[in-house]
Enzyme design. Structure first.
Site, PDB file in Angstrom:
ATOM      1  N   HIS A  44       0.862  -1.103   0.056  1.00  0.00           N
ATOM      2  CA  HIS A  44       0.022  -0.079  -0.073  1.00  0.00           C
ATOM      3  C   HIS A  44       0.984   1.379  -0.050  1.00  0.00           C
ATOM      4  O   HIS A  44       2.164   0.957   0.108  1.00  0.00           O
ATOM      5  CB  HIS A  44      -1.025   0.008   1.131  1.00  0.00           C
ATOM      6  CG  HIS A  44      -0.289   0.173   2.744  1.00  0.00           C
ATOM      7  ND1 HIS A  44       0.335  -0.770   2.978  1.00  0.00           N
ATOM      8  CD2 HIS A  44      -0.454   1.164   3.588  1.00  0.00           C
ATOM      9  CE1 HIS A  44       0.853  -0.644   4.354  1.00  0.00           C
ATOM     10  NE2 HIS A  44       0.309   0.651   4.565  1.00  0.00           N
TER      11      HIS A  44
ATOM     12  N   HIS B 116       1.123   4.006   2.034  1.00  0.00           N
ATOM     13  CA  HIS B 116       1.765   4.649   3.038  1.00  0.00           C
ATOM     14  C   HIS B 116       3.130   4.677   2.943  1.00  0.00           C
ATOM     15  O   HIS B 116       3.833   3.893   2.730  1.00  0.00           O
ATOM     16  CB  HIS B 116       1.266   3.987   4.341  1.00  0.00           C
ATOM     17  CG  HIS B 116      -0.260   4.419   4.674  1.00  0.00           C
ATOM     18  ND1 HIS B 116      -0.944   3.571   5.676  1.00  0.00           N
ATOM     19  CD2 HIS B 116      -0.717   5.554   4.423  1.00  0.00           C
ATOM     20  CE1 HIS B 116      -1.852   4.245   5.759  1.00  0.00           C
ATOM     21  NE2 HIS B 116      -2.130   5.363   5.145  1.00  0.00           N
TER      22      HIS B 116
ATOM     23  N   ASP C 145       5.633   4.617   5.092  1.00  0.00           N
ATOM     24  CA  ASP C 145       6.588   3.735   5.576  1.00  0.00           C
ATOM     25  C   ASP C 145       6.766   2.499   5.054  1.00  0.00           C
ATOM     26  O   ASP C 145       7.491   1.571   5.368  1.00  0.00           O
ATOM     27  CB  ASP C 145       6.159   3.385   7.128  1.00  0.00           C
ATOM     28  CG  ASP C 145       4.711   2.895   7.453  1.00  0.00           C
ATOM     29  OD1 ASP C 145       4.038   3.110   6.469  1.00  0.00           O
ATOM     30  OD2 ASP C 145       4.493   2.328   8.387  1.00  0.00           O
ATOM     31  N   HIS C 146       6.135   2.369   3.845  1.00  0.00           N
ATOM     32  CA  HIS C 146       6.226   1.008   3.152  1.00  0.00           C
ATOM     33  C   HIS C 146       6.832   1.301   1.659  1.00  0.00           C
ATOM     34  O   HIS C 146       7.045   0.738   0.924  1.00  0.00           O
ATOM     35  CB  HIS C 146       4.879   0.357   2.821  1.00  0.00           C
ATOM     36  CG  HIS C 146       4.267  -0.125   4.260  1.00  0.00           C
ATOM     37  ND1 HIS C 146       4.220  -1.546   4.725  1.00  0.00           N
ATOM     38  CD2 HIS C 146       3.874   0.685   5.209  1.00  0.00           C
ATOM     39  CE1 HIS C 146       3.598  -1.514   5.620  1.00  0.00           C
ATOM     40  NE2 HIS C 146       3.364  -0.313   6.293  1.00  0.00           N
TER      41      HIS C 146
ATOM     42  N   HIS D  91      -7.617  -1.293   5.436  1.00  0.00           N
ATOM     43  CA  HIS D  91      -6.337  -0.429   6.271  1.00  0.00           C
ATOM     44  C   HIS D  91      -6.999   1.057   6.096  1.00  0.00           C
ATOM     45  O   HIS D  91      -6.087   1.883   6.206  1.00  0.00           O
ATOM     46  CB  HIS D  91      -5.352  -0.884   5.668  1.00  0.00           C
ATOM     47  CG  HIS D  91      -4.082   0.007   6.296  1.00  0.00           C
ATOM     48  ND1 HIS D  91      -3.980  -0.024   7.715  1.00  0.00           N
ATOM     49  CD2 HIS D  91      -3.008   0.617   5.868  1.00  0.00           C
ATOM     50  CE1 HIS D  91      -2.943   0.783   8.147  1.00  0.00           C
ATOM     51  NE2 HIS D  91      -2.242   0.994   6.910  1.00  0.00           N
TER      52      HIS D  91
ATOM     53  N   ASP E 121      -0.414  -3.987   5.919  1.00  0.00           N
ATOM     54  CA  ASP E 121      -1.013  -3.307   6.824  1.00  0.00           C
ATOM     55  C   ASP E 121      -2.683  -3.564   7.016  1.00  0.00           C
ATOM     56  O   ASP E 121      -3.395  -3.417   5.821  1.00  0.00           O
ATOM     57  CB  ASP E 121      -0.967  -1.817   7.223  1.00  0.00           C
ATOM     58  CG  ASP E 121       0.556  -1.405   7.516  1.00  0.00           C
ATOM     59  OD1 ASP E 121       1.325  -2.262   7.537  1.00  0.00           O
ATOM     60  OD2 ASP E 121       0.651  -0.383   7.726  1.00  0.00           O
TER      61      ASP E 121
ATOM     62  N   HIS F  49       6.287  -5.302  11.810  1.00  0.00           N
ATOM     63  CA  HIS F  49       5.534  -3.824  11.797  1.00  0.00           C
ATOM     64  C   HIS F  49       5.222  -3.525  13.286  1.00  0.00           C
ATOM     65  O   HIS F  49       4.166  -3.343  13.531  1.00  0.00           O
ATOM     66  CB  HIS F  49       4.189  -4.080  10.840  1.00  0.00           C
ATOM     67  CG  HIS F  49       3.745  -2.709  10.570  1.00  0.00           C
ATOM     68  ND1 HIS F  49       2.699  -1.814  11.246  1.00  0.00           N
ATOM     69  CD2 HIS F  49       4.135  -1.997   9.378  1.00  0.00           C
ATOM     70  CE1 HIS F  49       2.618  -1.097  10.353  1.00  0.00           C
ATOM     71  NE2 HIS F  49       3.506  -0.856   9.481  1.00  0.00           N
TER      72      HIS F  49
HETATM   73 ZN   LIG Z   1      -0.212   1.674   6.430  1.00  0.00          ZN
END
Ligand SMILES: [Zn+2]
Length: 323
Positions: free
Chosen positions: A62, A64, A66-67, A141, A212, A270
């Site tokens: 996804h 976001h 942090d990914h 999510h 997530d 995570h």
């Molecule tokens: Zn996320």
């Protein structure tokens, strides 16, 4: 098949954990797949002594940060490795192509190899490549987030040459046909079945990596009977309200999912930065997330950066820990 955890933190990096990135190495061939690419992933590659040139597939769960924030840098640096002339495919949700094109345009980055970007939306089979199938499913999510089930094809069973000899079959092309599962008729008219000289096929391994997500039906379906489930356990149950608000899972919730999906091993990742104080303890077995998950599902491990897990083949009937 080996899983190398390069980033196991959630949200922002800590002194112990980089943000999300997981490499998958295959037994044969030099290909390496990457799942998510948080900031600093390319440095983690160097520390883990993995070659960027070997990366052939990158899957982003996804969008976001942090990914994802490590992806443009990693793709750019791959160009600087002289061995990296082979193409690479990035798979990700809608928007990933725009993100990369803007990053490369603004920074005038030119890649020295062909880059293919494949955006996905619908659940189903995403990749069928060299005996491995990747199936995706949308999770829960707040923004589109996906999980990946990586399933190997069954391996042919072992060929017992001595049994073939006992039946008077001379070494040669007939062995090849029997090995491939074909029954053969000998020159003297006798029928030899493949089953009489070849062991049953060995079940292929299955690894499920969830993006997530809050607990959901699709995640359980994707994890069904996996050898390894890699699931987010951002919070402990004491923070379950925050987990629900932010569409994340607690350690107990992901352990319940692992149990209902009858996976063999659950690996937690995570991990929220709020646990960094307890991570200073030398006793990682007492980590609250691990303790909480193991109370529900005993076969649970907690990943840390550079943790490596080898996924063994099921060469024997699986012991059933549920009965
Ligand atoms: Zn996320």
């Amino acid at each position: 098949m080996e899983i190398v955890f390069l980033g196991t933190g959630a949200g922002a990096p800590t002194s112990k954990r980089h943000v999300s990135a997981i490499a998958l190495k295959f037994d044969q061939g030099s290909s390496l797949w990457l799942f998510d690419c948080g900031e600093g992933a390319q440095q983690q590659f160097a520390r883990a002594k993995l070659s960027l040139a070997r990366v052939s597939h990158i899957f982003i769960s996804h969008l976001h940060g942090d990914h994802l924030f490590g992806l443009p840098g990693l793709l750019g640096s791959r160009s600087l490795q002289c061995a990296a002339t082979a193409g690479l495919t990035v798979f990700g949700p809608q928007g990933i192509a725009d993100y990369l094109r803007h990053c490369f345009a603004v920074t005038q980055t030119k890649l020295g190899y062909p880059l293919t970007i494949r955006e996905f939306e619908d659940d189903g089979v995403l990749v069928e490549d060299a005996g491995v199938t990747v199936t995706i499913a949308s999770l829960c999510h707040g923004i589109p987030s996906y999980g990946f089930a990586i399933q190997e094809a069954p391996h042919p069973g072992r060929f017992f040459a001595h049994l073939a000899m006992q039946q008077g079959i001379p070494p040669g092309p007939l062995y090849g046909r029997l090995k491939s599962g074909e029954n053969v008729v000998l020159p003297d008219g006798r029928l030899v079945t493949a089953q009489s000289v070849v062991a049953d096929p060995v079940q292929g391994r299955k690894v499920t990596i969830l993006g997530d997500t809050a607990p959901c039906e699709q995640a359980a379906h994707l994890a069904r009977e996996a050898d390894v489930l890699i699931g987010e356990s951002t919070f402990a149950e004491t923070e379950s309200q925050i987990a629900a608000r932010s569409h994340h899972s607690t350690a107990r919730q992901i352990a319940e999912l692992a149990r209902s999906a009858r996976v063999r091993t659950l690996i937690l990742t995570h991990v929220s930065a709020r646990y960094q104080d307890v991570e200073d303890s030398p006793d990682s077995e007492s980590h609250p997330l691990l303790t909480e998950a193991r109370a529900v599902f005993a076969h649970t491990l907690l990943a840390h950066d550079f943790y490596r897990y080898h996924v063994n083949r099921r060469d024997r009937p699986r012991p059933d820990p549920y009965t």
